[in-house]
Scaffold this motif. Structure first.
Motif, PDB file in Angstrom:
ATOM      1  N   SER A  65      -6.358  -0.396 -13.574  1.00 11.38           N
ATOM      2  CA  SER A  65      -4.903  -0.497 -13.614  1.00 11.38           C
ATOM      3  C   SER A  65      -4.289  -0.983 -14.786  1.00 11.38           C
ATOM      4  N   ALA A  66      -4.879  -2.416 -15.147  1.00  6.92           N
ATOM      5  CA  ALA A  66      -3.943  -3.621 -16.103  1.00  6.92           C
ATOM      6  C   ALA A  66      -3.855  -2.719 -17.658  1.00  6.92           C
ATOM      7  N   GLU A  67      -5.177  -1.874 -16.981  1.00  8.87           N
ATOM      8  CA  GLU A  67      -4.824  -1.404 -18.683  1.00  8.87           C
ATOM      9  C   GLU A  67      -4.079   0.082 -19.122  1.00  8.87           C
ATOM     10  N   LEU A  68      -4.164   0.577 -17.522  1.00 10.63           N
ATOM     11  CA  LEU A  68      -3.174   2.125 -18.216  1.00 10.63           C
ATOM     12  C   LEU A  68      -2.385   1.557 -17.442  1.00 10.63           C
ATOM     13  N   LEU A  69      -1.308   0.391 -16.857  1.00 13.19           N
ATOM     14  CA  LEU A  69      -0.126   0.040 -16.450  1.00 13.19           C
ATOM     15  C   LEU A  69       0.283  -1.593 -16.471  1.00 13.19           C
ATOM     16  N   PRO A 119       0.562  -1.533  -0.353  1.00 11.82           N
ATOM     17  CA  PRO A 119      -0.011   0.104  -0.091  1.00 11.82           C
ATOM     18  C   PRO A 119       0.784   1.337  -0.286  1.00 11.82           C
ATOM     19  N   THR A 120       0.688   1.750  -0.925  1.00  9.50           N
ATOM     20  CA  THR A 120       1.367   3.698  -1.006  1.00  9.50           C
ATOM     21  C   THR A 120       1.223   4.155   0.135  1.00  9.50           C
ATOM     22  N   ASP A 121       2.087   5.807   0.691  1.00  9.62           N
ATOM     23  CA  ASP A 121       1.731   6.296   1.730  1.00  9.62           C
ATOM     24  C   ASP A 121       0.616   7.596   1.623  1.00  9.62           C
ATOM     25  N   GLY A 122      -0.051   7.119   0.497  1.00  9.74           N
ATOM     26  CA  GLY A 122      -1.039   8.365  -0.752  1.00  9.74           C
ATOM     27  C   GLY A 122      -2.409   7.943   1.486  1.00  9.74           C
ATOM     28  N   PRO A 123      -2.961   9.077   1.040  1.00 11.89           N
ATOM     29  CA  PRO A 123      -4.432   8.821   2.111  1.00 11.89           C
ATOM     30  C   PRO A 123      -5.095   7.525   1.871  1.00 11.89           C
ATOM     31  N   ILE A 124      -5.294   6.901   0.917  1.00 15.04           N
ATOM     32  CA  ILE A 124      -6.057   5.585   0.629  1.00 15.04           C
ATOM     33  C   ILE A 124      -5.291   4.440   1.612  1.00 15.04           C
ATOM     34  N   GLY A 125      -4.081   5.036   1.057  1.00 13.86           N
ATOM     35  CA  GLY A 125      -2.342   3.824   1.539  1.00 13.86           C
ATOM     36  C   GLY A 125      -3.121   3.806   3.352  1.00 13.86           C
ATOM     37  N   ALA A 126      -3.123   5.453   3.604  1.00  9.06           N
ATOM     38  CA  ALA A 126      -2.980   5.393   4.854  1.00  9.06           C
ATOM     39  C   ALA A 126      -4.339   4.743   5.536  1.00  9.06           C
ATOM     40  N   LEU A 184       2.135   7.559 -10.824  1.00  9.36           N
ATOM     41  CA  LEU A 184       3.450   6.817 -12.001  1.00  9.36           C
ATOM     42  C   LEU A 184       2.762   6.650 -13.522  1.00  9.36           C
ATOM     43  N   LEU A 185       2.161   6.674 -13.819  1.00  9.47           N
ATOM     44  CA  LEU A 185       1.502   6.708 -15.375  1.00  9.47           C
ATOM     45  C   LEU A 185       2.440   7.622 -15.649  1.00  9.47           C
ATOM     46  N   ARG A 186       2.179   9.217 -15.022  1.00 11.22           N
ATOM     47  CA  ARG A 186       3.207  10.667 -15.153  1.00 11.22           C
ATOM     48  C   ARG A 186       4.797   9.778 -15.432  1.00 11.22           C
ATOM     49  N   ASP A 206      -6.562   2.388  -4.361  1.00 14.16           N
ATOM     50  CA  ASP A 206      -5.359   3.004  -3.755  1.00 14.16           C
ATOM     51  C   ASP A 206      -4.019   2.370  -4.922  1.00 14.16           C
ATOM     52  N   ARG A 207      -4.431   1.700  -5.482  1.00 12.01           N
ATOM     53  CA  ARG A 207      -2.923   1.248  -6.773  1.00 12.01           C
ATOM     54  C   ARG A 207      -3.322   1.941  -8.174  1.00 12.01           C
ATOM     55  N   LEU A 208      -5.020   3.130  -7.933  1.00 10.29           N
ATOM     56  CA  LEU A 208      -5.230   3.744  -8.987  1.00 10.29           C
ATOM     57  C   LEU A 208      -4.979   5.386  -8.644  1.00 10.29           C
ATOM     58  N   ASP A 209      -4.844   5.452  -7.067  1.00  7.42           N
ATOM     59  CA  ASP A 209      -4.685   6.720  -7.201  1.00  7.42           C
ATOM     60  C   ASP A 209      -2.835   6.710  -6.907  1.00  7.42           C
ATOM     61  N   HIS A 210      -2.255   5.658  -6.911  1.00  8.68           N
ATOM     62  CA  HIS A 210      -0.683   5.758  -7.172  1.00  8.68           C
ATOM     63  C   HIS A 210      -0.299   5.696  -8.229  1.00  8.68           C
ATOM     64  N   LEU A 211      -0.827   5.362  -9.654  1.00  8.73           N
ATOM     65  CA  LEU A 211      -1.363   5.383 -10.695  1.00  8.73           C
ATOM     66  C   LEU A 211      -1.267   6.993 -11.463  1.00  8.73           C
TER      67      LEU A 211
END
Ligand code: TYD
Length: 212
Positions: A126-130, A44-51, A87-89, A75-80
């Protein structure tokens, strides 16, 4: 944007105690030596949903297993996609990203309790994006993983953990078989010393980084 200028996206996977975080660091070091612009990240990320997920994992909040699976997907979509360091950018801008866990963690950990097809569907965007250029699974015997994470745990806790990790490992292998031909997965025997495992990881991804 041409394929040449985009970065690569690599995911390390494994059960708890498989040595992923060490191998992520060693891989990043190797990439830097090669002159590859790169960074590491985790889920999980360090972002709000990960928290929020961490609060659930530590027992400060409770949620149904299906909700937890949904939170990891969010959380994964927020990560991307988030506007700070999505991450996508980054990958589009030429940064090679190495992540400690990605959607195969969801396929393995959540499908112990909920249907794997449902978890895969829930992560389809997520799989389609990255989609990772390579997913590396560090395969260790459950006993070894338990030894590594065993300090400060009671016998009962370890017994429960052993059952769970055995199930999670089986689910990883089931997910790899299910997505064969769609995902680029390498299973590595990680029951070896750190440097040997690092060599195996590099051997699995080095073709993506030809020397210039
Ligand atoms: P953490 O201690 O942050 O990472 P690690 O064990 O890799 O060092 O805990 C991550 C936990 O979250 C781990 O037990 C696996 C679990 N998890 C899921 O259940 N679903 C997911 O989608 C992800 C990414 C992790």
């Amino acid at each position: 944007m041409s394929e040449k200028t985009a970065g690569r996206f690599l995911a390390l996977e494994g059960i708890d105690g498989s040595g992923k975080s060490t191998q992520v660091q060693l891989l990043l070091g190797r990439l830097r030596e090669r002159g590859v612009l790169c960074c590491g990240t985790r889920e999980p990320t360090d972002g709000p949903i990960g928290a929020m997920i961490r609060q659930i994992m530590t027992g400060r909040l409770t949620a149904d297993n299906r909700v937890i699976a949904g939170l990891f997907a969010a959380d994964r979509l927020d990560h991307l996609l988030n506007g700070r360091d999505g991450l996508l950018r980054q990958v589009e801008d030429g940064v090679t990203v190495v992540t400690d866990r990605y959607y195969f963690s969801s396929y393995a950990y959540h499908s112990v309790d909920v249907d794997m097809g449902w978890v895969i569907d829930g992560n389809r965007l997520s799989a389609e994006l990255l989609r990772p250029d390579a997913t590396i699974f560090l395969d260790v015997p459950v006993r070894l993983a338990l030894d590594r994470i065993g300090q400060n745990r009671s016998h009962t806790e370890l017994f429960e953990k052993e059952d769970r990790l055995t199930a999670v490992r089986a689910k990883y292998l089931e997910a790899f078989a299910r997505l064969e031909g769609v995902e680029r997965v390498t299973v590595i025997d990680a029951d070896a010393d750190v440097d040997t495992v690092a060599e195996r990881v590099w051997a699995a991804v080095s073709h993506l980084f030809p020397a210039v």
